[in-house]
Design a protein around this motif. Structure first.
Motif, PDB file in Angstrom:
ATOM      1  N   THR B 142       0.764  -1.294   0.000  1.00  0.00           N
ATOM      2  CA  THR B 142       0.076  -0.152   0.157  1.00  0.00           C
ATOM      3  C   THR B 142       0.863   1.254   0.065  1.00  0.00           C
ATOM      4  O   THR B 142       0.558   2.264  -0.389  1.00  0.00           O
ATOM      5  CB  THR B 142      -0.997   0.034   1.354  1.00  0.00           C
ATOM      6  N   SER B 143       2.109   1.059   0.586  1.00  0.00           N
ATOM      7  CA  SER B 143       2.692   2.393   0.735  1.00  0.00           C
ATOM      8  C   SER B 143       4.323   2.422  -0.039  1.00  0.00           C
ATOM      9  O   SER B 143       4.895   3.287  -0.464  1.00  0.00           O
ATOM     10  CB  SER B 143       3.192   2.772   2.066  1.00  0.00           C
ATOM     11  N   LYS B 144       4.418   1.214  -0.490  1.00  0.00           N
ATOM     12  CA  LYS B 144       5.989   0.993  -0.952  1.00  0.00           C
ATOM     13  C   LYS B 144       5.877   0.750  -2.577  1.00  0.00           C
ATOM     14  O   LYS B 144       4.785   0.340  -2.950  1.00  0.00           O
ATOM     15  CB  LYS B 144       6.777  -0.005  -0.381  1.00  0.00           C
ATOM     16  N   LYS B 145       6.931   0.996  -3.138  1.00  0.00           N
ATOM     17  CA  LYS B 145       6.889   0.683  -4.577  1.00  0.00           C
ATOM     18  C   LYS B 145       7.531  -0.406  -5.238  1.00  0.00           C
ATOM     19  O   LYS B 145       7.083  -1.134  -6.179  1.00  0.00           O
ATOM     20  CB  LYS B 145       7.712   1.901  -5.570  1.00  0.00           C
ATOM     21  N   HIS B 146       8.924  -0.594  -4.764  1.00  0.00           N
ATOM     22  CA  HIS B 146       9.636  -1.620  -5.682  1.00  0.00           C
ATOM     23  C   HIS B 146       9.930  -3.004  -4.743  1.00  0.00           C
ATOM     24  O   HIS B 146      10.415  -2.595  -3.561  1.00  0.00           O
ATOM     25  CB  HIS B 146      11.110  -0.898  -5.664  1.00  0.00           C
ATOM     26  N   ALA B 147       9.634  -4.085  -5.160  1.00  0.00           N
ATOM     27  CA  ALA B 147       9.688  -5.457  -4.523  1.00  0.00           C
ATOM     28  C   ALA B 147      10.573  -6.022  -5.415  1.00  0.00           C
ATOM     29  O   ALA B 147      10.621  -6.015  -6.752  1.00  0.00           O
ATOM     30  CB  ALA B 147       8.260  -6.182  -4.598  1.00  0.00           C
ATOM     31  N   VAL B 148      11.505  -6.686  -4.682  1.00  0.00           N
ATOM     32  CA  VAL B 148      12.430  -7.818  -5.026  1.00  0.00           C
ATOM     33  C   VAL B 148      12.064  -9.274  -4.665  1.00  0.00           C
ATOM     34  O   VAL B 148      12.247  -9.231  -3.315  1.00  0.00           O
ATOM     35  CB  VAL B 148      13.906  -7.290  -5.173  1.00  0.00           C
ATOM     36  N   VAL B 149      11.806 -10.162  -5.474  1.00  0.00           N
ATOM     37  CA  VAL B 149      11.849 -11.449  -5.086  1.00  0.00           C
ATOM     38  C   VAL B 149      12.984 -12.293  -5.182  1.00  0.00           C
ATOM     39  O   VAL B 149      13.293 -12.385  -6.679  1.00  0.00           O
ATOM     40  CB  VAL B 149      10.565 -12.125  -5.791  1.00  0.00           C
ATOM     41  N   ILE B 150      13.501 -12.867  -4.311  1.00  0.00           N
ATOM     42  CA  ILE B 150      14.751 -13.705  -4.564  1.00  0.00           C
ATOM     43  C   ILE B 150      14.268 -14.898  -4.619  1.00  0.00           C
ATOM     44  O   ILE B 150      13.900 -15.661  -3.694  1.00  0.00           O
ATOM     45  CB  ILE B 150      15.993 -13.511  -3.604  1.00  0.00           C
ATOM     46  N   GLY B 151      14.357 -15.651  -5.944  1.00  0.00           N
ATOM     47  CA  GLY B 151      14.079 -16.955  -6.022  1.00  0.00           C
ATOM     48  C   GLY B 151      12.992 -16.941  -6.950  1.00  0.00           C
ATOM     49  O   GLY B 151      12.005 -16.694  -6.975  1.00  0.00           O
ATOM     50  N   GLY B 152      13.271 -17.762  -8.199  1.00  0.00           N
ATOM     51  CA  GLY B 152      12.360 -18.030  -9.261  1.00  0.00           C
ATOM     52  C   GLY B 152      11.896 -19.440  -9.412  1.00  0.00           C
ATOM     53  O   GLY B 152      11.612 -20.019 -10.372  1.00  0.00           O
ATOM     54  N   GLY B 153      11.617 -20.014  -8.029  1.00  0.00           N
ATOM     55  CA  GLY B 153      10.813 -21.425  -7.936  1.00  0.00           C
ATOM     56  C   GLY B 153       9.235 -20.785  -8.020  1.00  0.00           C
ATOM     57  O   GLY B 153       8.870 -19.774  -8.101  1.00  0.00           O
TER      58      GLY B 153
END
Ligand code: SRM
Ligand code: FAD
Ligand code: SF4
Ligand code: FES
Lengths: 104, 813
Positions: B142-153
């Motif tokens: 709701t308040s943040k913009k950039h997400a990084v997901v580590i792991g492409g499983g």
């Protein structure tokens, strides 16, 4: 006290089987379990009227021959998840004779 | 006093074990449950749809606190067990609460693995495991913009998809070049990446994280190649580790997981373990289907039945991203001894690959069209030899002779008001609703709650698909050998084997020998066991009529109003004035409301009162007619065409062949009904190629066809062989019937039986092996000597079962 009427002998009903009593309230099914207990239910399944007397008896239950709903002989209740209840009649067994009351 | 059972870990595997236990032994234990999470029991799998905004937390609760109360289970939620005192058999929580146990069950699940890079403890770095994680992600979105997901499983992609749908810009970082490389080959991985990119996800493939940067809160992620990208939220989804801390500290033997044997028992005999925390035969599982199998076995031992064994599972994977169809199972890369069948159509986004070894499926990857995933998975687990249908294997199950349902089997494309089960009038929406609101997991659950697929079963595949698409994971996967019914864990094969090897001849002896749960069994197992006894020991065993369905008990078909129908035999469809007159006479005498010509070339008298049956049969007997067994799991009709007797094209005498075969085979009990037909030439007017055993005359002799079915699912026969003489027709026919009688499951017609065992097996046994064929035919004729007594005559004139046809009493007034 309900009034009991003698309707026949235990040995007239096969174990794990059932016989029908014709009454002016309609047919009543009397069941005999493998432990020689007897129970009575209206012979009309609450689902679509199937004759419960023609079903397979197992434990204290009977499976309706029409669509396989299973009913408790003691309470007349359908086994979950089906929901329905078949009318019960009081029965008594005394020295091999079966007595039935028509008061539900 | 009841024994005490304590469960540590209020998760999916542990609670499933408790539910299974309550089913079979509801009163055995006082049960106490400790769970670190502050809720009842919920469906962890569905956290992904919750994150994607497709479901709410309420939707995914399996058992709320009220449920625990109703079942008299003491639930300590939000409490960690920190110690097991094995000597005194007590568990203790961090805050000093204690509970004593007689048996302890560990279901502590697993912990997400956090890569030990600098900054991994910053605020804003989270994993994806429980409700708290999902709340944190929803909050961040709701308040943040950039997400990084580590792991492409699997988990990483589901998290990424959810965060994207919540409005964040998402980058997925993966260490290799292929997404989900443990489930997908390169091609499928690429296709998946492309369609996720089309939805706006970014990918950094073959990137390794070096550090997470920030003061107290995460600000960026830096990689080994020097690249740095902005991040307000980092989700670590690189894998899980079985949670064995508690077990280890109590000195229970652990390796990677808590080590258990085939009964789910740890090295301490009073302590059992199930779920992701477990290591069984060197293997740890991270999907629910195997955990549920473990739960069933564990419950069986907790209930002290002591007969079930867990022998490991083969798993399959589906990705729960709405709109992306992906399926993977088994060894999808293969080795040098394997062959691959590949179907690829980039334009329509479809890719399928099957890996075969020695004509058995070893692995499957499917992208875009996964309808047949469940079927391939079944073939894989059963180790089915696919040589008989290898050429059409790739086109799926619907190409296997099934033409009954016009390809209507794409569950996802159906709208809620479309009918799924035609027998019980159940629509897709009803099924979806029952699955979500009642927390159903298996086909059996859906059957008993909605009645869908409960009757003819033709919609079973569709219901399974709806189940899979509603639930996400591959839950419904049936275990390999299906038990006969709920009264036992034994399969049909096991029952048969025990009957043969121990020469059992009564139902109670079978139930006792195999430790049935109910002394009388039920309406499913009793008829089956009765049949297995009769077909194994025709001379010794007495038929148990109380274990027969009503039709077979009274030798007539029950009608919807409780009356019966009467169908006398007309051998090969031939009748004469005497028979017709007798039929007309009984119809009048007993006021039969309907007289109808059946689809089996004979006449049906419908609407007869049960009390009238014996008298009516007596009259029919007097005119030489016997029961047509139109009600039985037995030989039904032998249809014929006019053949060489009359037809200008006829090549052989089909009427007399049909009539003779019917005379030889009537009365025999079978696993299911059995129909035959004889056509006089390849024009096939008797429709022999949709019969269980079909015979088509040709100039040089006869063609023998097997495994046809014209009912729910149409299946044309397979050609068994060609023979020259009438005697050969007979021998092959009896041998085929006997093989079917001895080997098929009860209520399995020849069509599904042949698909299960393979035509080549039948050919090998009956065509190639003369000795076997003769022996089978001989056994059939032998067993016929015990059954060819007209059951109508026995009841009409010999006083058998008089009680069936008379009321016990009549009470007037
Ligand atoms: C009487 C008859 C219909 C008619 O009026 O023609 C009939 C009537 C019934 N059929 Fe049939 N079938 C009849 C020919 C057929 C045919 C046609 C044929 O045999 O050539 C078929 C398709 C061919 C086939 O079996 O492969 C047929 C496929 C079915 C099926 C589906 C079987 C399947 O394997 O898919 C069922 C359901 C079942 O057996 O579980 C069924 C079940 C039934 C039952 C027994 C339903 C029941 O359990 O109560 C019906 C009894 C009705 C009653 O009240 O008496 N009936 N049924 C036919 C009796 C033929 C005979 O002389 O014995
Ligand atoms: C987001 C997500 C999506 C998934 N999707 C799929 C899918 O599509 N298909 C599929 O098959 N599987 C899927 N899974 C995996 C599946 O959810 C797990 O395999 C399953 O939940 C494991 O069950 P379990 O009982 O072993 O562990 P859990 O369900 O994790 O239960 C363990 C519980 O024990 C508690 N606990 C641990 N230690 C203690 C202690 N000492 N004291 C008290 N309580 C303790 C934990 O807090 C937890 O609540 C998914 C998992 C996640 C997280
Ligand atoms: S006779 Fe056959 S097709 Fe007709 S309603 Fe009955 S079962 Fe269905
Ligand atoms: S009439 Fe009894 S189950 Fe339908």
């Amino acid at each position: 006290m309900p009034k009991f009427i003698e309707v026949g002998l235990l040995e007239d009903i096969p174990q794990l089987g059932s016989r029908v009593i014709e009454t002016d309230q309609g047919r009543i099914a009397i069941f005999r379990t493998s432990d020689d207990e007897v129970f009575a239910l209206a012979d009309a399944c609450p689902h679509k009227g199937g004759p419960l007397s023609q079903g397979i008896v197992h434990g204290k239950r009977v499976t309706c021959p029409m669509h396989n709903w299973v009913f408790e002989l003691q309470s007349g209740e359908a086994v979950a998840p089906d929901e329905a209840c078949a009318a019960r009649y009081p029965v008594q067994l005394e020295s091999g004779k079966i007595y039935l009351s028509l008061e539900k | 006093m009841r024994e005490k059972l304590v469960l540590v870990g209020n998760g999916m595997a542990g609670m499933r074990t408790i539910e299974e236990l309550l089913e079979i032994a509801p009163d055995q234990y006082d049960i106490t449950v400790f769970g670190a999470e502050p809720y009842g029991n919920y469906n962890r799998i569905l956290l992904s749809p919750v994150l994607a905004g497709e479901k709410t937390i309420n939707d995914i609760m399996l058992n709320d606190e009220q449920w625990y109360k109703e079942k008299n289970i003491t639930l300590h939620k939000g409490r960690w067990i920190t110690e097991i005192d094995r000597k005194n058999k007590i568990v203790k929580t961090a805050d000093g609460l204690e509970a004593a146990y007689d048996r302890l069950l560990l279901g502590t699940g697993s912990n997400p693995f956090i890569i030990p890079v600098p900054g991994s403890d910053l605020t804003g770095v989270i994993s994806f495991r429980d409700i708290a994680d999902v709340d944190a992600m929803l909050d961040a979105s709701t308040s943040k913009k950039h997400a990084v997901v580590i792991g492409g499983g699997l988990l990483g992609l589901e998290a990424a998809n959810g965060l994207k749908l919540q409005g964040m810009s998402v980058t997925v970082v993966h260490i290799t070049k292929t997404l989900m490389e443990r489930q997908l080959d390169k091609t499928a991985g690429k296709m998946l990446q492309q369609s996720l990119e089309a939805r706006g996800l970014h990918f950094l493939m073959a990137h390794e994280t070096e550090a997470i940067i920030g003061e107290d809160r995460v600000k960026a992620v830096r990689f080994k190649n020097g690249l740095e990208i902005a991040a307000d939220l980092v989700v670590m989804a690189v894998g899980i580790r079985p949670n064995i801390d508690l077990a280890k500290s109590a000195g229970i033997y652990c390796e990677r997981g808590v080590v258990v044997n085939d009964t789910m028992q740890t090295y301490d005999p009073s302590i059992y373990a199930v779920g992701e925390c477990v290591q069984h035969r060197g293997q740890a599982y991270g999907l629910v289907a195997p955990l549920f199998e473990q739960a069933k076995v564990c419950a069986n031992h907790l209930a002290k039945y002591g007969i079930a064994r867990y022998e490991g599972s083969v798993t399959s994977t589906k990705l729960k991203v709405t709109g992306i169809d992906l399926f993977s199972a088994g060894d999808f890369l293969g080795d040098d001894d394997c062959e691959e069948i590949i179907l690829q159509d980039p334009a329509s986004g479809v890719y399928k690959k099957l890996v075969l070894k020695n004509n058995k499926i070893k692995g499957a990857v499917m992208y875009g069209d996964t309808i047949d995933g469940a079927w391939y998975f079944q073939l894989l687990r059963d180790g089915t030899d696919v040589s008989d249908f290898r050429q059409s294997l790739m086109y799926g199950k619907s190409h296997l002779g099934d033409s009954g349902h016009g390809g209507q089997d794409a569950a996802a494309a159906m709208s809620d008001d479309m009918e799924v089960c035609g027998c019980n009038g159940v629509c897709k929406g009803d099924i979806v609703k029952a699955i979500s609101s009642k927390g159903l997991f298996t086909l059996d659950d859906v059957r008993s709650h909605t009645k869908a697929s409960n009757s003819c079963g033709s919609c079973t595949g569709l219901v399974e698909q709806i189940l899979a698409s509603t639930l996400g994971g591959d839950y419904s996967a049936a275990t390999k050998a299906k038990p006969v019914c709920k009264c036992t864990d034994h399969s049909h094969e096991e029952v048969r084997q025990v009957i043969r090897e121990n020469k059992l001849i009564t139902i109670p002896s079978v139930f006792q020998f195999m430790e049935w749960r109910n002394k009388d069994g039920c309406h499913v197992c009793r008829p089956a066991v009765n049949y297995y006894l009769l077909s194994s020991w025709p001379a010794e065993c007495t038929d148990d009529y109380q274990s027969r369905f009503i039709n077979e008990r009274v030798h007539a078909n029950i009608q919807k109003d409780g009356t019966y129908s009467v169908v006398p035999r007309m051998w090969g469809g031939i009748t004469n004035p005497t028979e017709l007159r007798a039929i007309a006479d009984v119809a009048e005498k007993f006021s039969v409301p309907t007289v109808k010509v059946t689809g089996g070339q004979r006449i049906d008298l419908l609407g007869v009162k049960k009390e009238d049956l014996p008298a009516m049969w007596k009259d029919l007997n007097a005119a030489g007619m016997v029961s047509g067994h139109a009600y039985g799991k037995s030989l039904r009709t032998v249809k014929t065409c006019v053949g060489k007797e009359h037809c200008r094209f006829g090549t052989q005498f089909s009427i007399s062949m049909g009539a003779h075969l019917e005379k030889m085979t009537w009365g025999s009990w079978m696993p299911h009904k059995f129909k035959m037909a004889v056509s006089g030439c390849p024009r096939n007017c008797a429709e022999a190629t949709i019969k269980d055993f079909g015979i088509v005359a040709v100039e040089s002799g006869w063609e023998l066809h097997v495994g046809g079915n014209g009912g729910v699912k149409v299946r044309a026969t397979d050609l068994l062989c060609k023979v020259k003489t009438d005697e050969e027709v007979e021998e092959y026919c009896y041998a085929f019937i006997q093989l079917y009688r001895e080997q098929a499951h009860y209520l399995e017609r020849t069509a599904p039986w042949i698909e299960r065992v393979g035509l080549s097996y039948v050919t090998k046994t009956i065509v190639d092996d003369e000795q076997q064929r003769k022996a089978l035919a001989q056994r059939f004729l032998e067993s016929q000597t015990y059954v060819q007594n007209d059951p109508w005559r026995e009841r009409a004139s010999e006083g058998v079962h008089e009680h069936e046809f008379k009321p016990l009493a009549v009470i007037a007034g």
